[in-house]
Scaffold this active site. Structure first.
Site, PDB file in Angstrom:
ATOM      1  CB  CYS A 121      15.624  18.055  -0.271  1.00 47.62           C
ATOM      2  SG  CYS A 121      14.655  18.767   1.225  1.00 47.62           S
ATOM      3  CG  HIS A 256      16.712  13.879   1.107  1.00 49.34           C
ATOM      4  ND1 HIS A 256      17.275  14.946   1.791  1.00 49.34           N
ATOM      5  CD2 HIS A 256      15.498  14.367   1.215  1.00 49.34           C
ATOM      6  CE1 HIS A 256      16.538  15.765   2.148  1.00 49.34           C
ATOM      7  NE2 HIS A 256      15.229  15.290   1.916  1.00 49.34           N
ATOM      8  CG  ASN A 286      14.901  17.228   5.285  1.00 49.35           C
ATOM      9  OD1 ASN A 286      15.829  17.394   4.678  1.00 49.35           O
ATOM     10  ND2 ASN A 286      13.749  17.221   4.551  1.00 49.35           N
TER      11      ASN A 286
END
Length: 329
Positions: A121, A256, A286
């Protein structure tokens, strides 16, 4: 005798941003039809209401190419003038060639170079830092940076602890040499601690045959949450200190998009009101390496983030990897 003049290093500016999402939307209500969960349960714990999931004909390359085209169009730059393509992804369509060179081909590029970066990520922050270094060194003048992930390929759709968290998508930015002092990419800060690799991982690899059926996301959510707040706060403090800035100088935080609780926790630590934080996790979930550039694309497209704004980006992912970047658009 005068000392030899040392030319200033080129500085990278961010000139175009693009994004792309799959057409299919999967809501919490749809997931609750086949899982022991509910919209209320998912929303309360994550802030997520829906996510986009690829269908036939959509993949990492197609999403990346679509996002790249928008970034180039908004920058007013043709693909023939791009020196490199760097793609951050954990879900390439093939082991090789890389997503980056496939995107090169789709854009009609016959020049330059391309490669993929794997940092889960945090991948986009890693790729942005790498592209910035190429420009600072003088090796490249224009670098296309893409974050893309198709996590629907890696999910156990019967595991409500993970499958509700992720979505698919791509985001892209174009970096160009020529930023003035105090503008462009001010600094990037990268970190990793492999001792915590088992907190968030995906088994299965070409060099590990026989494990393909187990290729799904595994996560210790509480531990990841704890590390996220601590490490992200440290990386943000590092970025501010490196530039002699304070949290009050930040116009926008583009974090994020993993969990609304983490985003809110970071904003609180920085003393930032919700009106200065870009949130897309409710609609995108996500999207891993794509989440930061996708959020940046949305906020520049609708005019919230404007030229001259100081933008803080941060992310944490499996590895553990984490990092931050300060950019003045």
């Amino acid at each position: 005798m005068n000392a030899a003049h040392t030319p200033a290093r080129p500085r990278a500016r961010l000139t175009g941003v693009g994004g792309a999402l799959p057409k299919r939307i999967v809501t919490n209500a749809e997931l609750s039809e086949r899982l022991d969960t509910s919209d209320e349960w998912i929303s309360a714990r994550t802030g997520i209401k829906q996510r986009h999931v690829v269908s036939e004909g959509e993949n990492a390359v197609s999403l990346s190419t679509a996002a790249a085209r928008i970034a180039l169009e908004r920058a007013g730059v043709g693909s023939a003038n791009v020196d490199a393509v760097i793609v951050a992804t954990s879900t390439p369509d093939q082991v090789f060639p890389s997503v980056a060179v496939r995107v090169q081909a789709e854009l009609g590029m016959a020049q330059g170079f391309g490669f993929d970066v794997s940092a889960a990520c945090s991948g986009f922050i890693y790729a942005l830092s790498t592209a910035n270094a190429f420009i600072q060194s003088g090796q490249s003048k224009r670098v296309l940076v893409i974050g893309v992930d198709v996590f629907s390929r890696l999910l156990d759709w019967e595991d409500r602890s993970t499958c509700v968290l992720f979505g698919d998508g791509a985001g892209a930015v174009l970096l160009e040499a020529g930023a003035k002092e105090g503008e462009g990419v001010l600094s990037t800060h990268l970190h990793a601690d492999g001792r915590h690799g088992d907190l968030l991982y995906v088994d299965g690899a070409v060099g590990n045959p026989g494990i393909g059926s187990k290729t799904v996301v595994k996560m210790q959510g509480r531990e990841v949450f704890r590390h996220a707040i601590t490490h992200l706060a440290s990386a943000v403090d590092e970025a501010l200190a490196a530039n002699g800035l304070h949290s009050s100088d930040i116009q926008w935080m583009v974090p994020h998009q993993a969990n609304l609780r983490i985003i809110d926790g970071m904003a609180k630590k920085l003393g930032l009101g919700s009106e200065r934080v870009v949130v897309t996790v409710d609609r995108h979930a996500n999207t891993s390496a794509a989440s930061v550039p996708l959020a940046l694309y949305e906020a520049t497209k609708d005019g919230r983030i404007a030229k001259g704004d100081l933008v803080l980006m941060e992310a944490l992912g499996g590895g553990l990897t984490w990092g931050s970047a300060l950019v003045r658009l």
